[in-house]
Design an enzyme around this catalytic site. Sequence first.
Site, short mmCIF file in Angstrom:
data_model
loop_
_atom_site.label_atom_id
_atom_site.label_comp_id
_atom_site.label_asym_id
_atom_site.label_seq_id
_atom_site.Cartn_x
_atom_site.Cartn_y
_atom_site.Cartn_z
N GLY A 31 6.25 27.66 -7.52
CA GLY A 31 5.38 28.58 -8.22
C GLY A 31 5.74 30.03 -7.99
O GLY A 31 6.85 30.35 -7.58
N LEU A 33 6.27 32.10 -10.34
CA LEU A 33 7.47 32.05 -11.18
C LEU A 33 7.94 33.44 -11.60
O LEU A 33 7.15 34.32 -11.92
CB LEU A 33 7.19 31.21 -12.42
CG LEU A 33 6.75 29.76 -12.16
CD1 LEU A 33 6.48 29.04 -13.48
CD2 LEU A 33 7.79 29.00 -11.34
N HIS A 34 9.27 33.61 -11.61
CA HIS A 34 9.90 34.85 -12.05
C HIS A 34 11.07 34.52 -12.97
O HIS A 34 11.27 33.33 -13.32
CB HIS A 34 10.36 35.68 -10.84
CG HIS A 34 11.19 34.91 -9.85
ND1 HIS A 34 12.46 34.45 -10.13
CD2 HIS A 34 10.92 34.52 -8.57
CE1 HIS A 34 12.95 33.82 -9.07
NE2 HIS A 34 12.04 33.82 -8.12
N HIS A 37 13.40 31.58 -12.08
CA HIS A 37 12.91 30.25 -12.45
C HIS A 37 13.04 30.00 -13.95
O HIS A 37 13.44 28.92 -14.39
CB HIS A 37 11.43 30.11 -12.06
CG HIS A 37 11.14 30.19 -10.61
ND1 HIS A 37 10.46 31.25 -10.05
CD2 HIS A 37 11.43 29.36 -9.57
CE1 HIS A 37 10.32 31.05 -8.75
NE2 HIS A 37 10.91 29.92 -8.43
N GLY A 147 18.64 26.94 -8.32
CA GLY A 147 19.30 28.24 -8.32
C GLY A 147 20.22 28.42 -7.13
O GLY A 147 19.90 27.98 -6.01
N GLU A 148 21.34 29.08 -7.34
CA GLU A 148 22.33 29.27 -6.29
C GLU A 148 21.89 30.27 -5.21
O GLU A 148 22.57 30.40 -4.19
CB GLU A 148 23.67 29.71 -6.88
CG GLU A 148 24.41 28.58 -7.57
CD GLU A 148 25.81 28.97 -8.01
OE1 GLU A 148 26.05 30.18 -8.22
OE2 GLU A 148 26.65 28.07 -8.16
N LYS A 149 20.77 30.97 -5.42
CA LYS A 149 20.28 31.82 -4.34
C LYS A 149 20.06 30.97 -3.09
O LYS A 149 20.36 31.39 -1.98
CB LYS A 149 18.99 32.54 -4.73
CG LYS A 149 18.46 33.46 -3.63
CD LYS A 149 17.27 34.26 -4.09
CE LYS A 149 16.03 33.41 -4.19
NZ LYS A 149 15.50 32.99 -2.85
N SER A 185 13.19 36.70 -6.17
CA SER A 185 12.54 35.79 -5.24
C SER A 185 11.04 35.97 -5.33
O SER A 185 10.55 37.08 -5.54
CB SER A 185 13.00 36.08 -3.81
OG SER A 185 12.21 35.37 -2.87
N SER A 186 10.31 34.88 -5.16
CA SER A 186 8.84 34.95 -5.14
C SER A 186 8.35 35.81 -3.99
O SER A 186 7.27 36.39 -4.04
CB SER A 186 8.25 33.55 -5.04
OG SER A 186 8.66 32.75 -6.13
#
Length: 285
Positions: A31, A33-34, A37, A147-149, A185-186
Amino acid sequence: MKIVRTVKELKNLVSEHKKNGKSIGLVPTMGALHEGHLSLISRSRKENDVVVVSVFVNPTQFNNKEDLIKYPRTEKEDLEKLKSEDVDIAFLPSVEEVYPEEDTRQFDLGTVAEVMEGKMRPGHFNGVAQIVSKLFEWAAPTRAYFGEKDFQQIRVIKKMSQLEGFDITIVECPIKREIDGLAMSSRNVRLTPEQRMIAPEIHRILTESVEEKKRGLKPADIIDNVIKKINAHPFLETEYYEIVDSETLLPVTDFSVYNGNESYPVGCITVYCGDVRLIDNIKYL
């Protein structure tokens, strides 16, 4: 978009779609979300007939209970974003639904789960394996998007998927960044205005380090330089920076062995910006 909160309903919906020969794309999230996402969801939309997005803050992967408490929860805004992205199924279960009883499974994930984040956050990746294995079982996706983060996490999930025998394609998606380079990032919403101005230095310094590699510096020297430069900034303190093999996640001591190899060196970093823990990485191609 169907909003479901029980495992039974999710499995029934997925089963119906699969009976009709439809491919399923799964995007697991916690959640808040940005755009990062949403880029995963967009790709899943292009590559699958049905898109399932899970929104669940998984308690078993938090070794720091304070971090779990502070993790942002924005269900109303998340659902609006999911609707705008044409998601088919939004899965928002409660903790009790996901863990009706304690999950005591221990996964033999090997080295990929023991280094870096695994060393700093004991039990974290076992918790990740617990929740993702459940989602893989319940959503039975054709493809799952990450995601590759969270570079190390993807290697852990691939290992778990192999161990559990899931026939699922793990799709790795590029890091989505703010205009100034900060990895989305959230957790970024917890940065103060002053910290938010400094945080992009992480990516800028990592980018500089790629040029150092091109000039012939060795991995150990690059690591030292990156840590010194980041720690010189107010609010920033490096927890670790390691240059590792993209597949094994073992330390890289010599760049020259990668000429033409399928794997490549990747620099993985965790930096505290105030009390907010930020992760990022960069490829040395």
